[in-house]
Design a protein around this motif. Structure first.
Motif, PDB file in Angstrom:
ATOM      1  N   UNK A 102     107.026  93.040  38.836  1.00 44.35           N
ATOM      2  CA  UNK A 102     105.974  93.799  39.665  1.00 44.35           C
ATOM      3  C   UNK A 102     105.017  94.422  38.749  1.00 44.35           C
ATOM      4  N   UNK A 103     103.811  94.617  39.682  1.00 45.51           N
ATOM      5  CA  UNK A 103     102.804  95.062  38.918  1.00 45.51           C
ATOM      6  C   UNK A 103     102.562  96.593  39.620  1.00 45.51           C
ATOM      7  N   UNK A 104     102.373  97.547  38.730  1.00 44.71           N
ATOM      8  CA  UNK A 104     102.488  99.040  39.367  1.00 44.71           C
ATOM      9  C   UNK A 104     101.010  99.505  38.763  1.00 44.71           C
ATOM     10  N   UNK A 105     100.416 100.291  39.791  1.00 48.66           N
ATOM     11  CA  UNK A 105      98.942 100.875  39.559  1.00 48.66           C
ATOM     12  C   UNK A 105      99.121 102.357  39.337  1.00 48.66           C
ATOM     13  N   UNK A 106      98.542 102.963  38.436  1.00 46.75           N
ATOM     14  CA  UNK A 106      98.538 104.592  38.053  1.00 46.75           C
ATOM     15  C   UNK A 106      97.805 105.388  39.205  1.00 46.75           C
ATOM     16  N   UNK A 107      98.289 106.304  39.642  1.00 42.51           N
ATOM     17  CA  UNK A 107      97.681 107.236  40.643  1.00 42.51           C
ATOM     18  C   UNK A 107      97.295 108.637  40.254  1.00 42.51           C
ATOM     19  N   UNK A 108      98.427 109.201  39.350  1.00 42.80           N
ATOM     20  CA  UNK A 108      98.457 110.314  38.860  1.00 42.80           C
ATOM     21  C   UNK A 108      99.061 110.233  37.368  1.00 42.80           C
ATOM     22  N   UNK A 109      98.248 110.974  36.390  1.00 42.05           N
ATOM     23  CA  UNK A 109      99.055 110.810  35.223  1.00 42.05           C
ATOM     24  C   UNK A 109      98.899 112.086  34.222  1.00 42.05           C
ATOM     25  N   UNK A 110      99.829 112.689  33.793  1.00 41.19           N
ATOM     26  CA  UNK A 110      99.656 113.629  32.881  1.00 41.19           C
ATOM     27  C   UNK A 110     100.162 113.376  31.581  1.00 41.19           C
TER      28      UNK A 110
ATOM     29  N   UNK B  35     106.876  95.941  35.766  1.00 46.89           N
ATOM     30  CA  UNK B  35     108.196  95.801  35.540  1.00 46.89           C
ATOM     31  C   UNK B  35     108.438  94.287  35.435  1.00 46.89           C
ATOM     32  N   UNK B  36     108.910  93.827  34.155  1.00 41.90           N
ATOM     33  CA  UNK B  36     109.459  92.720  33.856  1.00 41.90           C
ATOM     34  C   UNK B  36     111.013  92.543  33.802  1.00 41.90           C
ATOM     35  N   UNK B  37     111.439  91.269  33.720  1.00 46.44           N
ATOM     36  CA  UNK B  37     112.992  91.249  33.379  1.00 46.44           C
ATOM     37  C   UNK B  37     113.058  90.209  31.959  1.00 46.44           C
ATOM     38  N   UNK B  38     114.117  90.544  31.454  1.00 48.11           N
ATOM     39  CA  UNK B  38     114.754  89.701  30.369  1.00 48.11           C
ATOM     40  C   UNK B  38     115.003  88.359  30.771  1.00 48.11           C
ATOM     41  N   UNK B  39     114.761  87.214  29.843  1.00 46.10           N
ATOM     42  CA  UNK B  39     115.134  85.916  29.950  1.00 46.10           C
ATOM     43  C   UNK B  39     116.298  85.212  29.144  1.00 46.10           C
TER      44      UNK B  39
ATOM     45  N   UNK C 114     104.268  92.264  43.942  1.00 49.64           N
ATOM     46  CA  UNK C 114     105.640  91.720  43.576  1.00 49.64           C
ATOM     47  C   UNK C 114     105.338  90.329  43.104  1.00 49.64           C
ATOM     48  N   UNK C 115     106.276  89.879  41.996  1.00 51.73           N
ATOM     49  CA  UNK C 115     105.966  88.462  41.431  1.00 51.73           C
ATOM     50  C   UNK C 115     107.338  87.715  41.704  1.00 51.73           C
TER      51      UNK C 115
END
Lengths: 509, 141
Positions: free
Chosen positions: A499-507, A415-419, A244-245
């Motif tokens: 936030x930064x998110x890491x992949x675990x399962x991808x289709x 996940x970013x946010x607008x400014x 989380x940033x």
């Protein structure tokens, strides 16, 4: 915002020399002092406005090299867009920019609604393609040992890849209601939760859509495609929040470290594609009829206020509603799979947000101190409204809209946010993904799908695709570094990382 | 079949070449079909008629590719071959019709390839030489 002046001057003169040598674009190129990582190609006829590129010098060098070496160049496409009548302020490219058809992908262009044009290439064939993120109450620990079951469940339950069909088979009247009603119509049919709708861009429906502006062929093609993922770069991914940033924005978005998200990427399916097919000749005729000079045949367009422009926009809104409905149906199906495999109530899987990145939408923006009504084309660019905009759900309004940026199946997503600065500089728009760095053909030659599957499994990521070449063509190495493009846009002040998110399962499709 | 895929970062350029316009269009359509599925795994069990029109050979080519993409969804078939029956030009309008050969989708046998969203006017080009015709466009993947 600090600048190394000497370095900038050297870069500027190198870039100018390069451009002069090209004789394709002879404009000067200079870093804009008001913002970091922003480059401007000054407007010279037939350009009506400048072209601005948000990238670092390395990115700019790559774009300039492509201009010399490649037949399809993002920079040439961007300067072509500046020629279209009624364009306001500048044609913009985000840091993930790469060549598309007509418009570059990662391109943003806004037009005055009275004097401007609507362009087919600025919307694209996958009308209203976008991303939805679902937040779950699960943490990483709870998923241990369940990853394979999630992979198999999502692979079996979510129709994906060429030739797949959805569970809904729609008669034309039902489809027409969806084209007018969007995601709320799907909720009314009993799929998904009413509270999903608040967290979809536009509430999941754009008004003034007209099913009559959509051909019978488009509707026939879509009959069995609502609730299908598609193929190419479309995916559904189970992810964990890695970092989380921005604590206050994360709190507003209801996310925290170690939490599991499920994100998917898809659009308007065959109906949207067919709208593009159908309007290609119509807009080409309109381009001739209204005497609009376009430097690329795919930049065909029509004056927004012309009958052709209005008809196309009514069709685009119907296509957009089809995409909203498709994602709502998929959200329902994905929720069912996750709830079943993880043994949690469906209601605990909530919509974090849904963003769109292939659109032409009417919005109000302040340009040079004057509020104006504009048609904003975002081709492979995400709406990224800053704090205070009424379009942003109340819960998020104080921090700005969530902006979902997909990495690859092997790298981080964000996940970013607008400014507030983004509202001023980019009509509240930002990047949409990592951006391809290598063609599908090249990637297909360089990697094999089974090799990608193995390598990712060794790194704790399970992947499976329906198409035989999908994993190789979508190999993480075929994309730009998402972290870098996000960082550039953040340093430019257009977005702020949450936030930064890491992949675990991808289709994949 | 003489078709070529051209390097394009996000999408795919497609060029069909032949001694006549008919053969060039057939070559280009074959390039499309080979992207969608391993055509070796598809049997030509049934025939599906397609037609299209354009303002010139290049837009006719794009319209025909898009008609083939649409037929795949509408019929639920995969196709392995395409033949042009007729191309004519009336009042500045180019029209073509032809036959697609294929069968209903069977995921147990058919090796699925790319979903092509559309053929676009980007990179559109028609080369018209006495013994060589060539058609080119970018496909949105």
């Amino acid at each position: 915002m600090s600048h190394n002046q000497t370095k900038d001057r050297a870069e500027e003169s190198a870039a100018t020399e390069k451009l002069d040598n090209l004789a394709v674009i002879t404009q000067t190129l200079s870093p804009i002092q008001s913002g970091k990582h922003c480059w401007e190609i000054a407007a010279r006829p037939p350009m009506r406005v400048p072209a601005r590129i948000f990238t670092d010098w390395e990115g700019m060098k790559g774009l300039l090299d492509d201009l010399e070496e490649k037949e399809w160049s993002a920079l040439r496409q961007l300067t072509n867009v500046t020629v279209l009548p009624g364009i306001v302020k500048a044609a913009l490219a985000m840091a993930d920019v790469h060549p598309g058809y007509g418009f570059p992908i990662g391109g943003v262009a806004a037009f005055d609604v009275e004097t401007g044009t609507v362009s087919l290439a600025g919307v694209g064939f996958d009308i209203n393609c976008g991303m939805r993120a679902l937040r779950t109450p699960l943490t990483r620990d709870q998923l241990i040992g369940k990853e394979q079951a999630l992979l198999e469940g999502l692979y079996a339950d979510i129709p994906a890849g060429l030739g797949s069909t959805g569970k809904l088979v729609l008669e034309q009247e039902e489809l027409d209601r969806i084209l007018t009603g969007g995601a709320p119509e799907i909720v009314a049919l009993g799929f998904g939760l009413p509270e999903d709708l608040e967290y979809i861009e536009e509430g999941g429906v754009i008004q003034a859509a007209d099913p009559e502006a959509v051909s019978a062929t488009a509707k026939k093609r879509q009959r069995k495609e609502v609730g299908t993922l598609g193929a190419g770069n479309h995916y559904v991914e189970v992810q964990v929040i890695d970092q989380i940033y921005d604590n206050s924005a994360a709190a507003a978005y209801g996310i925290s470290t170690d939490q599991i998200l499920v994100t998917f990427h898809t659009g308007s399916r065959a109906l949207g594609h067919q709208i593009g097919n159908d309007y290609q000749p119509i807009l080409e005729a309109a381009t001739k009829k209204y005497g609009i000079e376009v430097p690329d045949r795919e930049l065909i367009c029509a004056p927004i206020q012309s009958p052709e422009g209005q008809q196309y926009l009514r069709a685009v809104r119907a296509g957009a509603n089809c995409a909203f409905a498709n994602r709502q149906m998929l959200a329902h199906m994905i929720r069912q799979t996750i709830a079943r495999v993880m043994e949690i109530p469906e209601g605990e899987i909530e919509t974090l947000y849904e963003v769109c990145h292939n659109t032409a939408k009417q919005e109000r923006h302040v340009v040079d101190g004057v509020e104006r009504e504009l048609l904003v084309h975002r081709k492979g660019a995400t709406r990224a409204f800053g704090p205070g905009r009424p379009e942003v759900p109340e819960r998020y309004r104080g921090v700005g809209q969530p902006v979902l940026v997909g990495g690859t199946m092997g790298t981080m997503s964000y996940v970013l946010r607008g400014t507030a600065l983004g509202m001023v500089e980019t009509f509240g728009s930002a990047l949409h993904g990592a951006g391809r760095a290598m063609s599908r053909r090249q990637a297909g030659k360089q990697w094999r799908s089974d090799q990608i599957t193995r390598e990712l499994r060794d790194r704790g990521i399970l992947v499976r695709a329906h198409g035989r070449r999908s994993l190789a063509e979508e190999a993480p190495g075929a994309y730009k570094d998402a972290e870098r493009v996000v960082q550039i846009m953040a340093e430019a002040g257009i977005i702020a990382p949450v936030a930064r998110v890491r992949p675990l399962v991808c289709i994949k499709g | 079949m003489p078709y070529t895929y051209l390097e394009h970062e996000a999408d795919i350029g497609l060029e069909g070449t032949g001694e006549t316009l008919e053969r060039a269009i057939e070559a280009g359509v074959q390039g499309l079909l080979d992207l969608m599925v391993d055509t070796e795994t598809v049997e030509p069990v049934e025939n599906v008629a397609v037609s299209a029109e354009g303002t010139d050979p290049a837009t006719l080519f794009v319209a025909l590719l898009n008609a083939v993409i649409a037929e795949r969804d509408i019929t639920g078939f995969f196709f392995n071959r395409f033949q042009v029956n007729e191309i004519d030009q009336v009042d500045g309008h180019w029209r073509a019709n032809g036959i697609l050969h294929g069968e209903p989708v069977d995921f147990d046998r058919h090796a699925v390839g790319n979903e092509v969203k559309a053929a676009t006017y980007s990179g559109l080009r028609f080369i018209d030489q006495p013994d060589r015709k060539s058609l080119r466009c970018v496909l949105d993947i």
